[in-house]
Scaffold this motif. Sequence first.
Motif, PDB file in Angstrom:
ATOM      1  N   HIS A 197      51.691  55.525  75.133  1.00 41.19           N
ATOM      2  CA  HIS A 197      52.248  56.497  74.181  1.00 41.19           C
ATOM      3  C   HIS A 197      51.969  56.051  72.744  1.00 41.19           C
ATOM      4  CE1 HIS A 197      54.522  58.733  77.380  1.00 41.19           C
ATOM      5  NE2 HIS A 197      54.130  57.631  77.994  1.00 41.19           N
ATOM      6  N   HIS A 207      49.138  61.563  71.520  1.00 40.00           N
ATOM      7  CA  HIS A 207      49.177  61.264  72.956  1.00 40.00           C
ATOM      8  C   HIS A 207      49.906  62.336  73.740  1.00 40.00           C
ATOM      9  CE1 HIS A 207      53.185  59.511  71.986  1.00 40.00           C
ATOM     10  NE2 HIS A 207      53.472  59.831  73.231  1.00 40.00           N
ATOM     11  N   HIS A 223      56.881  60.636  82.875  1.00 41.13           N
ATOM     12  CA  HIS A 223      57.353  59.771  81.783  1.00 41.13           C
ATOM     13  C   HIS A 223      58.876  59.707  81.777  1.00 41.13           C
ATOM     14  CE1 HIS A 223      57.752  57.876  77.938  1.00 41.13           C
ATOM     15  NE2 HIS A 223      58.042  58.966  77.264  1.00 41.13           N
ATOM     16  N   HIS A 237      62.748  65.624  75.930  1.00 44.39           N
ATOM     17  CA  HIS A 237      62.089  64.903  77.031  1.00 44.39           C
ATOM     18  C   HIS A 237      62.744  65.250  78.365  1.00 44.39           C
ATOM     19  CE1 HIS A 237      60.204  62.393  73.912  1.00 44.39           C
ATOM     20  NE2 HIS A 237      59.423  61.895  74.851  1.00 44.39           N
TER      21      HIS A 237
HETATM   22  C1  23J Z   1      60.424  56.334  75.249  1.00 44.70           C
HETATM   23  C2  23J Z   1      61.751  56.539  74.937  1.00 44.70           C
HETATM   24  C3  23J Z   1      62.101  57.520  74.038  1.00 44.70           C
HETATM   25  C4  23J Z   1      61.110  58.301  73.473  1.00 44.70           C
HETATM   26  C5  23J Z   1      59.761  58.118  73.796  1.00 44.70           C
HETATM   27  C6  23J Z   1      59.442  57.124  74.676  1.00 44.70           C
HETATM   28  C7  23J Z   1      58.710  58.978  73.193  1.00 44.70           C
HETATM   29  O1  23J Z   1      58.902  59.672  72.251  1.00 44.70           O
HETATM   30  C8  23J Z   1      57.385  59.108  73.812  1.00 44.70           C
HETATM   31  O2  23J Z   1      56.377  58.699  73.238  1.00 44.70           O
HETATM   32  O3  23J Z   1      57.310  59.683  74.883  1.00 44.70           O
HETATM   33  S1  23J Z   1      61.575  59.554  72.343  1.00 44.70           S
END
Ligand code: 23J
Length: 264
Positions: free
Chosen positions: A75, A79, A85, A214
């Motif tokens: 990420h 991306h 995810h 998400h």
């Molecule tokens: C992991 C945890 C929180 C977030 C994210 C990743 C991302 O924004 C991502 O790049 O998917 S908010």
Amino acid sequence: MADRQSSGILAQLVEELNSKRIHVVDLTTTLSPSTPVIDLPPIFAPSPGLTLTEISRYDSRGPAWYWNVLTLGEHTGTHFDAPIHWITGRDLPENATDTIAPRKFIGPACVIDVTADVQANQDFLLTPERVQSWEATHGRIPAGAWVLLRTGWSARTTREEFLNARDDGPHSPGFSKACSEFLAHERDVLGVGVETIGTDAGQAGTFNPPFPNHGTMHGAGKFGITSLINLDQLPPIGAVVIAAPLKIADGSGSPLRVIALAPA
Ligand code: 23J
Ligand code: MN
């Protein structure tokens, strides 16, 4: 005959590209060691940015060739977020970068311009009402469309401006939970694309539930694309986005080149 007609459409596409009646807009940021990555609270594992290590550069290690090793989080930079995810998408079919149907890597773009709102409020959240007022002007968002949130955020070119962290965490625009639900369930979009570092608002870690875009999008088998640029070069409707992630086995996402075909 059917073959003729379909190849005719594609021949016409090439002709339109050659004559510049359709132009190719690069929606991708340059990927470099200084590309910022998301700054999660320190209790969570961080994602590394890009490291480029030279293998050879026309030298004793390889006299006629130049190449590098890449080390980076999936990420990083512009991306793609796959449904796997997020925990809400973990058990869905075709949820990873290697199993998503390639048909889903091409779709029409609906570009919603909230630049003025974001200038007034860095924490601006798109709402279903705002989407419906956009639809009153431009028509209903079709199933299988990318919804691209044009915020002007890509004008922030330093890491500090782009992440916009304050004592209480990062501040950047995004979607209300109701908006993500509306787009996923009432409109059946492919996903959402944003100019910011993530598809959730900067403050979304403090929302209830945290990171609702998400959770909602990936739970519905939808995608995300982040760190887009040049959205100001797209019309509100009429462009087509091509966004195909790397075919990483069980991949949760990947950096990618995002291309739009836009009427001149
Ligand atoms: C992991 C945890 C929180 C977030 C994210 C990743 C991302 O924004 C991502 O790049 O998917 S908010
Ligand atoms: Mn991501």
